[in-house]
Design an enzyme around this catalytic site. Structure first.
Site, PDB file in Angstrom:
ATOM      1  N   ARG B 138     -33.913 -81.624  -9.880  1.00  0.00           N
ATOM      2  CA  ARG B 138     -34.865 -80.548 -10.209  1.00  0.00           C
ATOM      3  C   ARG B 138     -35.349 -80.605 -11.666  1.00  0.00           C
ATOM      4  NH1 ARG B 138     -30.976 -77.273  -7.476  1.00  0.00           N
ATOM      5  NH2 ARG B 138     -31.458 -77.113  -5.270  1.00  0.00           N
ATOM      6  N   LYS B 160     -49.663 -83.899 -15.557  1.00  0.00           N
ATOM      7  CA  LYS B 160     -49.881 -84.221 -14.153  1.00  0.00           C
ATOM      8  C   LYS B 160     -49.066 -85.434 -13.776  1.00  0.00           C
ATOM      9  CE  LYS B 160     -54.497 -82.625 -12.943  1.00  0.00           C
ATOM     10  NZ  LYS B 160     -55.741 -83.126 -12.316  1.00  0.00           N
ATOM     11  N   GLU B 202     -62.521 -93.284 -19.361  1.00  0.00           N
ATOM     12  CA  GLU B 202     -61.998 -91.924 -19.566  1.00  0.00           C
ATOM     13  C   GLU B 202     -62.376 -91.403 -20.950  1.00  0.00           C
ATOM     14  OE1 GLU B 202     -60.516 -89.858 -17.442  1.00  0.00           O
ATOM     15  OE2 GLU B 202     -59.936 -91.167 -15.783  1.00  0.00           O
ATOM     16  N   LYS B 244     -58.585 -83.193 -24.384  1.00  0.00           N
ATOM     17  CA  LYS B 244     -57.851 -82.906 -23.156  1.00  0.00           C
ATOM     18  C   LYS B 244     -56.865 -81.763 -23.388  1.00  0.00           C
ATOM     19  CE  LYS B 244     -55.589 -84.832 -19.177  1.00  0.00           C
ATOM     20  NZ  LYS B 244     -55.162 -86.011 -18.423  1.00  0.00           N
ATOM     21  N   GLU B 254     -54.804 -75.840 -13.627  1.00  0.00           N
ATOM     22  CA  GLU B 254     -56.038 -76.317 -13.021  1.00  0.00           C
ATOM     23  C   GLU B 254     -56.690 -75.287 -12.104  1.00  0.00           C
ATOM     24  OE1 GLU B 254     -55.624 -80.075 -11.068  1.00  0.00           O
ATOM     25  OE2 GLU B 254     -57.609 -80.657 -11.688  1.00  0.00           O
ATOM     26  N   ARG B 258     -59.941 -76.599 -16.205  1.00  0.00           N
ATOM     27  CA  ARG B 258     -59.356 -77.928 -16.237  1.00  0.00           C
ATOM     28  C   ARG B 258     -60.024 -78.913 -15.294  1.00  0.00           C
ATOM     29  NH1 ARG B 258     -53.013 -79.494 -16.479  1.00  0.00           N
ATOM     30  NH2 ARG B 258     -53.262 -81.685 -16.039  1.00  0.00           N
ATOM     31  N   ASN B 262     -62.146 -83.790 -14.321  1.00  0.00           N
ATOM     32  CA  ASN B 262     -62.354 -84.683 -13.179  1.00  0.00           C
ATOM     33  C   ASN B 262     -63.806 -85.130 -13.046  1.00  0.00           C
ATOM     34  OD1 ASN B 262     -59.740 -85.009 -12.144  1.00  0.00           O
ATOM     35  ND2 ASN B 262     -59.818 -82.947 -11.274  1.00  0.00           N
ATOM     36  N   HIS B 265     -64.606 -88.122 -11.016  1.00  0.00           N
ATOM     37  CA  HIS B 265     -63.419 -88.464 -10.231  1.00  0.00           C
ATOM     38  C   HIS B 265     -63.590 -88.249  -8.729  1.00  0.00           C
ATOM     39  CE1 HIS B 265     -61.618 -88.764 -14.143  1.00  0.00           C
ATOM     40  NE2 HIS B 265     -60.419 -88.991 -13.661  1.00  0.00           N
ATOM     41  N   HIS B 269     -62.655 -91.375  -6.829  1.00  0.00           N
ATOM     42  CA  HIS B 269     -61.520 -91.450  -5.908  1.00  0.00           C
ATOM     43  C   HIS B 269     -61.959 -91.956  -4.541  1.00  0.00           C
ATOM     44  CE1 HIS B 269     -58.545 -88.452  -8.014  1.00  0.00           C
ATOM     45  NE2 HIS B 269     -58.611 -89.628  -8.611  1.00  0.00           N
ATOM     46  N   HIS B 282     -58.761 -97.548 -11.450  1.00  0.00           N
ATOM     47  CA  HIS B 282     -59.084 -96.129 -11.511  1.00  0.00           C
ATOM     48  C   HIS B 282     -60.250 -95.873 -12.475  1.00  0.00           C
ATOM     49  CE1 HIS B 282     -58.577 -91.782 -11.668  1.00  0.00           C
ATOM     50  NE2 HIS B 282     -58.478 -91.859 -12.989  1.00  0.00           N
TER      51      HIS B 282
END
Lengths: 381, 381
Positions: B138, B160, B202, B244, B254, B258, B262, B265, B269, B282
């Site tokens: 955890r 993330k 990016e 960022k 998010e 936020r 993306n 993206h 993606h 990517h």
């Protein structure tokens, strides 16, 4: 560590319907535990939750025939789609394969990042569903609907979610809070006696670690609890949740104080893992583990021998095992060394320092061996 | 949403060694990003981290021959054991099987709940190692040591972590912060040109979404960045991390703002998943996705056509693709419908509303089809 444990009435409020609410307030993650009879069919139980297009109920093949359609009916007005995943029942299914079934179902359907998960079942379903909610798209809301006494008192508070790994219980998981817990005491009517007792183990635990008066109350009301008296169960569940919330609220990430909730668990986990998941119930392992941890507390000179007898007696009266299965001592030690409480290879045990107060201690292997031997069934070495 | 973006010097401080530190302060989870040359072999880089008996370095078979032994030597004084897991390189290995190798290695050894994980590699290693740290017992501490430009600007901030699922990228993960990020710019000397360009994608992104002046700076300094000029790279990495951090600090989970990170993206993606992980990098998918998202912004009437040309030109100069691969439009839409930003089945795109300001919009399928067609390679329908 300084806030005193509130007494049993100050933090709970009775609602109009006779239900009791325990408010869990951990910073920005506030939620309510609803405790009472008739909650399932009371529409207000299911209102005011996060809105979404899809709800997914995760349950098992024992609970599904009893409650799945009822829950679906209650949720139908709130979502466009109410879906379900029915897993096989049992601790041995609290694994990655089951988790992947839940994740895959979510991804195969129309579930988005607002999808609400409902955990309908005992601790296994609650832990696994909570972990699925924690990691699906990095977190979606989930509601706990615990249908066992153990889950109502143990899984409802603290945000511990997890699955098992072949090398140890709960080794993969996250801290993640539900948005609501619905503990309908009527669901306990269908609970097998053995599982009722397993739940009582965790309830008994709260006495010696935090509240001497509660231990005395349990001893006085054990027959009513075993007879499933709703009023007695309501108090037992409420008080257990209050005590757990008090401990967790002061130590959400288990850096210190929170570890006392694991009284009996170090020995108990070793029994569960050593015999294979599913042989003993979790509560049974904890029950026997509490006898061993009480014995250790006595042998460390913290508590009188009479305390061991008192704990053994209340645990036995609750229909729980007080004698450990025979395993080689090295096996015991190996199993306990992977416990998450350990640091730098030393096994740390939760012990009772005085009635209502617990702490963490290490102990020499030889002393641990004596403790285990004193409470193990006769048999070949 | 009201705090203005700080300018590029106010939140960074130069250290004695010439390194720059960007402090990320998200409530109780404060950490530093160290940016500079020579950090790897500077002992102070590795001091003051959480103490533990065991450190585990997770890396891949491309990075390991270059840096693993150097990192092990640096960490040796701080831990009793410094272990490593070397995974195969590539996005297609960012999956449960690789994660399980890390978890299994931890459980098989002496790792306890204080064990510190080190992510030595690019974004795949960072995301996977961060997720392993998030869920092992955890949560254990982890340090990011990004060795690609993309990871230095993209994975260093925001917490993330994730692995891929056969049904979509990053569908299983957690928000989990590192305790430190070490971005040694010297590691970029060994980076293939194609990956340097992928990282620039990016960096370029931060201009149109948040900082018009930074876009102009990139256009003016693109040749120096492509020539791996350390001073230019240091500013680009620092400013990207600052922007960022500013966005994430206002919206850690998010819920809204936020999502502007993306930009490019959603389309990107779809390209990555549609062609199979590993076919396009990517950053390449994001680059081409930014062309499409710019086109969408123009066709929605938010930006002039000249903006599409400006973005296309800077992306192309950076050595990145500006033409999309041909896929049936239904395939595009299916792939974009599983995007985590979506709600209730509608695809939501990040668009530029004015230079330095982005927002989220839906768009009719027919318009999306036109946008894609306008920037797709010629070929059979």
């Amino acid at each position: 560590m300084t806030a005193p444990l509130p007494d049993s009435t100050s933090s709970a409020a009775a609602s109009a319907a006779g239900a009791t609410t325990v408010a869990i307030d951990l910073g920005d993650r506030r939620y309510d535990i609803l405790i009472g009879s008739g909650l399932f069919d009371d529409a207000s139980t299911w209102s005011g939750l996060p809105r979404a297009a899809v709800a997914l109920i995760v349950t098992n093949d024992t609970v599904a025939p009893l409650y799945l359609e009822r829950l679906k009916r209650q949720l139908a007005p709130h979502y466009k789609q109410v879906e379900s995943v029915v897993l096989p029942d049992g601790e041995q299914h609290k694994n990655w394969a089951s988790l992947d079934r839940v994740i895959d179902h979510l991804l195969a359907g129309a579930a988005d990042r607002k999808t609400v998960l409902y955990a309908l079942g005992g601790g296994v379903i609650g832990d696994l569903t909570g972990f699925a909610a924690a990691i699906y798209m990095r977190g979606v809301p989930f509601v706990q609907v615990p249908t066992t006494l153990l889950a109502q008192v143990d899984s409802s508070v603290g945000g511990k979610t997890a699955i098992n790994h072949p090398r140890g219980k709960n080794m993969v998981g996250a801290f993640y809070q539900p948005v609501r817990v619905v503990a309908d005491l009527d669901t306990l009517d269908t609970l097998p006696d053995r599982e009722l007792s397993a739940g009582l183990a965790e309830i008994i635990k709260y006495g010696p670690i935090a509240d001497e008066a509660f231990l005395a109350w349990i001893e006085a009301n054990l027959d009513a609890l075993l007879a499933r008296d709703k009023s007695a169960l309501a108090h037992a569940v409420k008080r257990s949740c209050e005590i757990k919330a008090w401990v967790v609220g002061q130590d959400e990430r288990e850096s210190g104080l929170r570890a006392i909730l694991n009284f009996g668990h170090t020995f108990g986990h070793a029994i569960e893992t050593g015999l294979g998941y599913g042989e003993w119930l979790h509560g049974e392992g904890v029950a026997c583990g509490m006898v061993l941890a009480s014995e250790l507390s006595a042998r460390l000179g913290l508590m009188p021998p009479a305390f061991v007898d008192r704990m053994t007696r209340v645990i036995e009266r609750a229909g729980l095992p007080v004698v450990a299965p025979r395993m080689p001592i090295e096996r015991w030690l190996d199993l306990m060394r992977v416990d998450k409480k350990n640091e730098g290879g030393e096994i740390r045990f939760v012990v009772i320092e005085s009635l209502g107060k617990a702490g963490l201690r290490g102990a020499p292997d030889a002393l641990v061996a004596e403790v285990i031997e004193a409470h193990t069934e006769p048999g070949q070495r």
